[in-house]
Design an enzyme around this catalytic site. Structure first.
Site, PDB file in Angstrom:
ATOM      1  N   LYS A 120       2.145   9.181  20.639  1.00 42.06           N
ATOM      2  CA  LYS A 120       2.175  10.525  21.008  1.00 42.06           C
ATOM      3  C   LYS A 120       3.613  10.671  21.650  1.00 42.06           C
ATOM      4  O   LYS A 120       3.858   9.900  22.912  1.00 42.06           O
ATOM      5  CB  LYS A 120       0.842  10.862  21.436  1.00 42.06           C
ATOM      6  N   GLY A 154       1.054  -1.234  -0.194  1.00 39.99           N
ATOM      7  CA  GLY A 154       0.184   0.026  -0.088  1.00 39.99           C
ATOM      8  C   GLY A 154       1.030   1.041  -0.315  1.00 39.99           C
ATOM      9  O   GLY A 154       0.517   2.134   0.606  1.00 39.99           O
ATOM     10  N   ASP A 160      -2.914   6.600   0.733  1.00 39.98           N
ATOM     11  CA  ASP A 160      -2.511   7.922   1.896  1.00 39.98           C
ATOM     12  C   ASP A 160      -2.596   8.026   2.204  1.00 39.98           C
ATOM     13  O   ASP A 160      -1.347   8.567   3.035  1.00 39.98           O
ATOM     14  CB  ASP A 160      -4.444   7.906   1.751  1.00 39.98           C
ATOM     15  N   HIS A 184      -8.369   4.408  20.540  1.00 44.30           N
ATOM     16  CA  HIS A 184      -7.404   5.282  20.539  1.00 44.30           C
ATOM     17  C   HIS A 184      -8.198   5.516  22.404  1.00 44.30           C
ATOM     18  O   HIS A 184      -7.223   6.056  23.174  1.00 44.30           O
ATOM     19  CB  HIS A 184      -7.901   6.167  19.967  1.00 44.30           C
TER      20      HIS A 184
HETATM   21  P1  NAP Z   1      -5.715   3.774   0.163  1.00 43.82           P
HETATM   22  O1  NAP Z   1      -5.396   5.157   0.259  1.00 43.82           O
HETATM   23  O2  NAP Z   1      -7.198   2.907  -0.367  1.00 43.82           O
HETATM   24  O3  NAP Z   1      -4.681   2.992  -0.440  1.00 43.82           O
HETATM   25  C1  NAP Z   1      -4.514   1.200  -0.605  1.00 43.82           C
HETATM   26  C2  NAP Z   1      -2.930   0.994  -0.643  1.00 43.82           C
HETATM   27  O4  NAP Z   1      -3.133  -0.113  -1.005  1.00 43.82           O
HETATM   28  C3  NAP Z   1      -2.953   1.271  -2.453  1.00 43.82           C
HETATM   29  O5  NAP Z   1      -1.427   1.226  -2.071  1.00 43.82           O
HETATM   30  C4  NAP Z   1      -2.857   0.565  -3.620  1.00 43.82           C
HETATM   31  O6  NAP Z   1      -2.534   0.433  -4.158  1.00 43.82           O
HETATM   32  C5  NAP Z   1      -2.760  -1.037  -2.413  1.00 43.82           C
HETATM   33  N1  NAP Z   1      -3.863  -1.939  -2.891  1.00 43.82           N
HETATM   34  C6  NAP Z   1      -4.821  -2.064  -3.227  1.00 43.82           C
HETATM   35  N2  NAP Z   1      -5.480  -3.369  -3.043  1.00 43.82           N
HETATM   36  C7  NAP Z   1      -3.912  -4.221  -3.811  1.00 43.82           C
HETATM   37  C8  NAP Z   1      -3.902  -5.469  -3.306  1.00 43.82           C
HETATM   38  N3  NAP Z   1      -4.859  -6.356  -4.172  1.00 43.82           N
HETATM   39  N4  NAP Z   1      -2.818  -6.045  -3.819  1.00 43.82           N
HETATM   40  C9  NAP Z   1      -1.556  -4.843  -3.491  1.00 43.82           C
HETATM   41  N5  NAP Z   1      -1.452  -3.410  -3.140  1.00 43.82           N
HETATM   42  C10 NAP Z   1      -3.415  -2.854  -3.011  1.00 43.82           C
HETATM   43  O7  NAP Z   1      -5.732   3.496   1.398  1.00 43.82           O
HETATM   44  P2  NAP Z   1      -4.694   4.070   3.323  1.00 43.82           P
HETATM   45  O8  NAP Z   1      -5.390   5.516   3.217  1.00 43.82           O
HETATM   46  O9  NAP Z   1      -3.731   4.244   2.578  1.00 43.82           O
HETATM   47  O10 NAP Z   1      -4.808   3.398   4.226  1.00 43.82           O
HETATM   48  C11 NAP Z   1      -4.430   2.207   3.628  1.00 43.82           C
HETATM   49  C12 NAP Z   1      -4.220   1.198   5.810  1.00 43.82           C
HETATM   50  O11 NAP Z   1      -4.391   2.308   6.408  1.00 43.82           O
HETATM   51  C13 NAP Z   1      -5.732   1.086   5.869  1.00 43.82           C
HETATM   52  O12 NAP Z   1      -6.651  -0.518   6.366  1.00 43.82           O
HETATM   53  C14 NAP Z   1      -6.721   1.774   6.857  1.00 43.82           C
HETATM   54  O13 NAP Z   1      -8.119   1.562   7.394  1.00 43.82           O
HETATM   55  C15 NAP Z   1      -5.033   2.421   7.190  1.00 43.82           C
HETATM   56  N6  NAP Z   1      -5.280   3.872   8.451  1.00 43.82           N
HETATM   57  C16 NAP Z   1      -5.480   4.626   7.000  1.00 43.82           C
HETATM   58  C17 NAP Z   1      -5.462   6.096   7.804  1.00 43.82           C
HETATM   59  C18 NAP Z   1      -5.303   7.081   6.802  1.00 43.82           C
HETATM   60  O14 NAP Z   1      -4.874   8.218   7.419  1.00 43.82           O
HETATM   61  N7  NAP Z   1      -5.382   6.954   5.065  1.00 43.82           N
HETATM   62  C19 NAP Z   1      -5.506   6.192   9.120  1.00 43.82           C
HETATM   63  C20 NAP Z   1      -5.712   5.158  10.034  1.00 43.82           C
HETATM   64  C21 NAP Z   1      -5.575   4.180   9.567  1.00 43.82           C
HETATM   65  P3  NAP Z   1      -2.500  -0.282  -5.990  1.00 43.82           P
HETATM   66  O15 NAP Z   1      -4.327   0.189  -6.070  1.00 43.82           O
HETATM   67  O16 NAP Z   1      -1.614   0.667  -6.604  1.00 43.82           O
HETATM   68  O17 NAP Z   1      -2.482  -1.603  -5.513  1.00 43.82           O
END
Ligand code: NAP
Length: 481
Positions: free
Chosen positions: A181, A17, A21, A239
């Site tokens: 933190k 990933g 984001d 949290h």
């Molecule tokens: P995101 O923006 O949707 O990114 C998902 C990532 O996973 C992308 O790089 C995508 O790239 C990759 N991906 C999706 N399907 C895949 C597959 N089959 N094989 C390999 N790679 C794959 O999600 P995110 O916001 O970064 O969140 C990631 C995780 O962190 C989630 O579990 C979310 O709940 C958690 N989280 C996020 C935040 C935040 O602030 N964003 C905060 C806390 C927790 P491709 O489409 O190129 O494969």
């Protein structure tokens, strides 16, 4: 006063990933800052992994853009170039076979292998299986998993079992970034590094404790996800629960991962189930803006705000409630723990002198720091009038801007993964215990089909949350940024 930076061991960190984001906003900028500060050894490598087809240069361009956008301090072109040289990229599909051989070839022996699962939890099992099949884990390899860790006890258990199929608990790092933190760790330092507070830290001297995490933003682009989750699952179960544990736990015998986590687990297991009358749920709503429109679900009964009174059934806290509140679209963005002490048992002063109880506030954001209100005599003539004044310790003021420019939670936690220190990560049994407490509460309001109370965006939540406190002759600390 500048803290010493000790470089970690050489590592290969794969970010599944890596184009997402979280990687763009937090993980990669955090890694750059650790590099800038000299904590990352020259041999370290960071490998982005996602389905998108691109080469290492394409990934470097992507990361350069992320650093330009999210690194404000310490942005230095030469350092950025040197950092980018550490990056590689492999296109892999977690659900397929493509790319895995290439990833296996990329991994080096003799360095720490860390795999950050920055993807949806539905992919955790697939990635764990593939890593195992390709023989690129060893007993020392670590995996980092993100929230949400399950949706309830059943799914959390299943997730734990999936990861346990290939990894020992000592290899699993469940991130709750609140634990990274600075002030959260300071909470432990203040409690267990001073003689002043711990003797008073119990039901005999503490009237109640408030834990508030309020956000000014609404559900934004995360509407669909948030509506299935709500404030209880998204914030309280993880949290706020972690903050409650660190505030309420007994002193561990050592500052060691299992000693700390054992004590936290005991707190969760001692929580009484919170009854219906002790919970207020809300949804923001005005003529211009509403939760229901933001999640595009007019019939939703998911809460964007929750306030609750929680009791811990043990010797230390019997009779001292913990009040938790968290919400979106609130007046200020504040995360704080307030320890309200009892009033002195007998006042030697006349009644209208204005004397009140001491209050210790631990601020996670903004202006990380602590303040303690103490009662003193109002200066000047005119008899003995008392006033409350804060003994304020804003870290930036107390320690100097440079010392207070501490690593962001993600940077600290990723370096802890490389060091192999699990103290600030949630253990599997802790997460399950937290769900075991949360599930019956959610089931109860779901069965009742309770509708959350509306509250004005930009306010402190529904009126009923004030009443929850007033009923006990207490009040919430004013939300001040
Ligand atoms: P995101 O923006 O949707 O990114 C998902 C990532 O996973 C992308 O790089 C995508 O790239 C990759 N991906 C999706 N399907 C895949 C597959 N089959 N094989 C390999 N790679 C794959 O999600 P995110 O916001 O970064 O969140 C990631 C995780 O962190 C989630 O579990 C979310 O709940 C958690 N989280 C996020 C935040 C935040 O602030 N964003 C905060 C806390 C927790 P491709 O489409 O190129 O494969």
């Amino acid at each position: 006063m500048v803290s010493r930076v000790i470089p970690v061991d050489p590592f290969d960190l794969v970010i599944f990933g890596g184009t997402g984001d979280l990687a763009r906003r937090k993980i990669l900028p955090g890694l750059y800052r650790r590099y800038y500060d000299g904590q990352m050894p020259e041999e370290a490598r960071i490998i982005g992994a996602a389905r998108s087809e691109m080469d290492a240069d394409g990934f470097r361009d992507f990361v350069r853009g992320a650093l330009d956008e999210f690194v404000t301090k310490r942005h230095d072109k030469k350092m950025v170039d040197a950092f980018l040289a550490k990056l590689d990229y492999v296109a892999v599909d977690a659900k397929g076979t493509g790319g895995w051989d290439a990833l296996a070839k990329t991994m080096r022996d003799g360095v720490v292998k860390a795999y950050y699962f920055s993807v949806g939890p539905a992919l955790f099992g697939d990635i764990a299986d593939r890593l195992h099949e390709h023989g690129i884990t060893d007993d020392d390899a670590r995996i980092v998993v993100e929230k949400p860790f399950g949706h309830n006890l059943e799914t959390a258990r299943a997730l734990n079992a999936t990861l346990a199929a290939h990894f020992d608990e000592t290899q699993i790092y469940r991130i709750d970034h609140y634990l990274g933190k600075e002030t959260v760790q300071n909470l432990m330092a203040v409690r267990f590094g001073n003689m002043l507070f711990e003797p008073l830290w119990n039901a005999q001297y503490v009237d109640h404790i408030q834990i508030t995490v309020s956000e000014t933003v609404g559900v934004g682009g995360r509407g669909e996800y948030y509506d299935k989750s709500g404030a209880m699952r998204d914030m309280v179960q993880n949290h706020l629960m972690q903050l409650l544990c660190l505030t309420a736990m007994e002193p561990p015998s050592r500052y060691d991962p299992d000693a700390v986590r054992d004590e936290k687990l005991k707190v969760i297991r001692a929580l009484e189930t919170t009854g219906h009358d002790d919970i207020v749920r809300g949804q923001y709503k005005s003529r211009e803006e509403s939760y229901l429109e933001d999640v595009d679900n007019p019939g939703s009964i998911t809460e964007s705000f929750i306030a609750m009174k929680v009791r811990i059934a043990n010797w230390r806290w019997n009779g001292t409630p913990f009040y938790l509140r968290t919400g979106k679209r609130m007046k200020e963005r504040v995360s704080e723990i307030v320890v309200r002490f009892k009033e002195p048992p007998h006042s030697i002063f006349e009644e209208d002198t204005g004397q009140s109880a001491n209050e210790l506030t631990i601020r996670l954001q903004p202006n990380e720091g602590m303040d303690l209100t103490v009662t003193i005599k109002e200066p000047g003539p005119g008899g003995m009038r008392l006033i409350d004044v804060p003994l304020d310790m804003t870290f930036a003021e107390a320690l100097g801007e440079e010392a207070a420019d501490v690593p962001d939670a993600y940077e600290r936690l990723i370096m802890d993964v490389i060091r192999g220190n699990q103290t600030l990560f949630m253990r599997g049994d802790e997460v399950e215990a937290a769900w075991a407490w949360t599930d019956p509460i959610i089931e109860d309001w779901t069965r009742r089909e309770d509708r959350p109370y509306p509250y004005e965006p930009g306010s402190t939540g529904p009126e009923e949350a004030m009443i929850l406190m007033h009923r006990d002759r207490r009040r919430w600390r004013e939300l001040r940024a």
